[in-house]
Write an enzyme that holds these catalytic residues in place. Structure first.
Site, PDB file in Angstrom:
ATOM      1  N   ARG A 132      49.788  34.669  32.476  1.00  0.00           N
ATOM      2  CA  ARG A 132      49.344  36.039  32.005  1.00  0.00           C
ATOM      3  C   ARG A 132      49.603  36.991  32.975  1.00  0.00           C
ATOM      4  O   ARG A 132      49.734  38.343  32.595  1.00  0.00           O
ATOM      5  CB  ARG A 132      47.690  35.633  31.943  1.00  0.00           C
ATOM      6  CG  ARG A 132      47.253  34.808  31.104  1.00  0.00           C
ATOM      7  CD  ARG A 132      45.811  34.380  31.187  1.00  0.00           C
ATOM      8  NE  ARG A 132      45.549  34.237  32.669  1.00  0.00           N
ATOM      9  CZ  ARG A 132      44.224  33.754  32.934  1.00  0.00           C
ATOM     10  NH1 ARG A 132      43.149  34.386  32.313  1.00  0.00           N
ATOM     11  NH2 ARG A 132      44.063  33.642  34.067  1.00  0.00           N
ATOM     12  N   HIS A 182      34.747  35.928  39.586  1.00  0.00           N
ATOM     13  CA  HIS A 182      35.172  35.688  38.520  1.00  0.00           C
ATOM     14  C   HIS A 182      35.888  37.166  37.888  1.00  0.00           C
ATOM     15  O   HIS A 182      36.943  37.457  38.296  1.00  0.00           O
ATOM     16  CB  HIS A 182      34.102  35.148  37.636  1.00  0.00           C
ATOM     17  CG  HIS A 182      34.638  34.872  36.122  1.00  0.00           C
ATOM     18  ND1 HIS A 182      35.967  34.322  35.689  1.00  0.00           N
ATOM     19  CD2 HIS A 182      33.931  34.466  35.029  1.00  0.00           C
ATOM     20  CE1 HIS A 182      35.952  33.906  34.488  1.00  0.00           C
ATOM     21  NE2 HIS A 182      34.749  33.907  34.047  1.00  0.00           N
ATOM     22  N   SER A 221      32.490  32.144  32.926  1.00  0.00           N
ATOM     23  CA  SER A 221      31.974  33.033  31.712  1.00  0.00           C
ATOM     24  C   SER A 221      32.060  31.963  30.542  1.00  0.00           C
ATOM     25  O   SER A 221      31.052  31.920  29.684  1.00  0.00           O
ATOM     26  CB  SER A 221      32.759  34.446  31.394  1.00  0.00           C
ATOM     27  OG  SER A 221      34.060  34.016  31.171  1.00  0.00           O
ATOM     28  N   HIS A 239      44.179  30.648  42.204  1.00  0.00           N
ATOM     29  CA  HIS A 239      43.286  30.224  40.943  1.00  0.00           C
ATOM     30  C   HIS A 239      42.727  28.792  41.033  1.00  0.00           C
ATOM     31  O   HIS A 239      43.391  28.095  41.962  1.00  0.00           O
ATOM     32  CB  HIS A 239      44.291  30.354  39.686  1.00  0.00           C
ATOM     33  CG  HIS A 239      43.475  29.980  38.361  1.00  0.00           C
ATOM     34  ND1 HIS A 239      43.203  29.167  37.735  1.00  0.00           N
ATOM     35  CD2 HIS A 239      43.352  31.153  37.814  1.00  0.00           C
ATOM     36  CE1 HIS A 239      42.564  29.280  36.628  1.00  0.00           C
ATOM     37  NE2 HIS A 239      42.506  30.445  36.489  1.00  0.00           N
ATOM     38  N   ASP A 254      44.670  38.671  37.256  1.00  0.00           N
ATOM     39  CA  ASP A 254      44.078  40.123  37.845  1.00  0.00           C
ATOM     40  C   ASP A 254      45.086  40.701  38.626  1.00  0.00           C
ATOM     41  O   ASP A 254      44.827  41.876  38.943  1.00  0.00           O
ATOM     42  CB  ASP A 254      42.749  39.837  38.605  1.00  0.00           C
ATOM     43  CG  ASP A 254      41.609  39.153  37.603  1.00  0.00           C
ATOM     44  OD1 ASP A 254      41.582  39.496  36.591  1.00  0.00           O
ATOM     45  OD2 ASP A 254      41.286  37.957  38.211  1.00  0.00           O
TER      46      ASP A 254
END
Length: 471
Positions: free
Chosen positions: A362, A307, A277, A353, A408
């Site tokens: 995160r 993604h 993105s 990742h 995620d």
């Protein structure tokens, strides 16, 4: 696991941020904000000439320095490991994770202004940090929050454009259509058509970017309410900050959900420039497409399963575990289910990742949030078990460079706990968040006069002939 914060006090961290040489070297002009100036654009006007001269001088002195070697694997392997972009707002280290203008996530949580004492950082504060490299004061964040609310009006034709789509359309399709409709009022396009010096490109880009960031939660919440809540729309609350307002317009007013949305938007905002993105937004904008066109393109990249759509897949997979094995699943049962997933040719969503080689920070700050606010939630406990079970299995396979969870792996369970359980919508939340990073860098792209992106491509024949000659 809980973050172990290595800095014992705010004053100590402030001192280190100003004085510590390694941080000063990596972020030369990062500082604790001391200027009384409340206007973000005025701050940028002061900074841009210095950074323009810095880039010009650096390129003149070091433009021919080699910073890496390109291999065939890189060319045919998605350009992995290839350094090829200037991205000022954040830097991703494989072992340490993301730093926003030199600050780690725990440091951002300590330094950036919050809505409640000891709470999560306000996204407006991160926006200020990404654009200026400076940690803002509470007053500066309040002023920016007020400015964003003043820019949040969305024209009726945007809603009509979304309403022209079937309500069954994927939320990302509707969201991107809304962003494209917003483009009608692009200040950059108007200025370019009238004629504007290249040195001033950043100014209408700034206007478009701030408008876009402000309008996105309104458009995104409209999509949510249209698809899932019988189109009963909730207007913006002029007393709330960016993250809390987004939560409010979605229909969630639990103060803890407001805190979660502040955290969510902040940590999803930027992840350096090589992800799909961010790179897409930069690439399209390099053609001088305005921020609306560029960000709409970025959203279409974000919508891909490899993604941003991954956060949707994680919650659906976790719920499939519960449906088959129950909430009180044992460790052995969970191992069997993970192996069943892998042996069927699928991946365990939320693990691995493209750059990181350790657990995503995160993920860890979301885990910290869950331990604080929902420690007994069955799905959170299942996520915790997965953290123990999945990495050893992936390591045993021997094919995975990073067996650890990414961002995620955790976000869906937190959202689900507070009632936002519609997994197909999750990528829209990601999109709203990512606007802060992409638009911040886009402003600097125009301020620094970065050129059209045009890498060289080659054919298989060319590669084969080159390798024969090099042998």
């Amino acid at each position: 696991m809980v973050f172990v914060r290595s800095i014992s006090s705010l004053s100590k961290l402030r001192s280190q941020l100003v004085q510590r040489s390694n941080l000063a070297n990596s972020v030369r002009w990062l500082q604790i904000q001391s200027s009384p100036e409340l206007d973000l654009q005025s701050q940028l006007k002061e900074m841009i000439p210095e950074q323009q001269e810095r880039l010009k001088k650096f390129r003149s002195e070091h433009g021919k320095v080699q910073i890496g070697n390109i291999t065939v694997d890189m060319v045919i392997g998605g350009m992995r490991g290839m350094t090829g972009l200037l991205w000022e707002t954040s830097l991703l280290d494989p072992d340490e994770g993301i730093r926003f203008r030199g600050l780690s996530i725990p440091e951002c949580q300590k330094l950036l202004p919050t809505a409640v004492s000891g709470g999560e950082p306000l996204p407006e504060g991160l926006l200020w940090l990404l654009l200026t490299g400076k940690v803002p004061t509470n007053e500066q964040v309040d002023a920016l929050s007020k400015e964003l609310r003043s820019r949040a009006t969305v024209p009726d034709y945007v809603y009509k454009a979304i309403d022209a789509l079937p309500v069954t359309s994927h939320p990302m399709t509707q969201f991107t259509s809304g962003v494209m409709a917003l483009q009608v009022n692009s200040e950059f396009q108007k200025a370019y058509e009238k004629g504007i010096p290249k040195s001033k490109y950043w100014e209408p880009t700034y206007e478009d970017s701030l408008n876009l960031i402000a309008q996105l939660p309104v458009v995104a919440s409209y999509v949510y309410r249209r698809v899932y809540k019988d189109a009963k729309i909730i207007p913006l609350d002029d007393s709330l900050d960016y993250g809390a307002n987004f939560s409010h317009m979605l229909g969630f007013d639990d103060p803890k959900m407001h805190e979660l949305m502040r955290l969510y938007v902040t940590i999803h905002s930027d992840h350096e420039g090589g992800n799909v993105s961010a790179h897409t937004g930069h690439l399209v904008a390099s053609a001088l497409s305005d921020p609306y066109l560029s960000f709409a393109a970025a959203l279409n990249g974000l919508a891909g399963p490899l993604h941003g759509l991954a956060n949707q897949e994680v919650l659906l997979w976790i719920k499939s575990v519960v449906d088959e094995c129950g909430e009180n699943i044992t460790t052995d049962q969970l191992k069997d289910y993970v192996w069943k997933t892998l042996n069927s040719g699928k991946v365990v969503p939320g693990y691995g990742h493209g750059v990181l080689r350790k657990t995503d920070p995160r993920y860890m700050c979301q885990r910290e949030f869950a331990l604080k606010h929902l420690p007994d939630d069955p799905l959170f406990q299942l996520v915790s078990k997965l953290y123990d079970v999945v990495p050893p299995i992936l390591t045993q396979l021997g094919k995975v460079k990073n067996p650890w969870p990414n961002v995620d792996a955790h976000s869906g369970v937190l959202l689900n706990y507070f009632g936002l359980a519609e997994a197909r919508y999750f990528t829209v939340l990601f999109g709203v968040s990512r606007s802060i990073g992409i638009c911040s860098q886009l402003i600097w792209d125009r301020a620094l006069g970065l050129p059209l992106e045009r890498p060289k491509s080659v054919t298989m024949d060319w590669l084969e002939n080159y390798c024969k000659k090099a042998a």
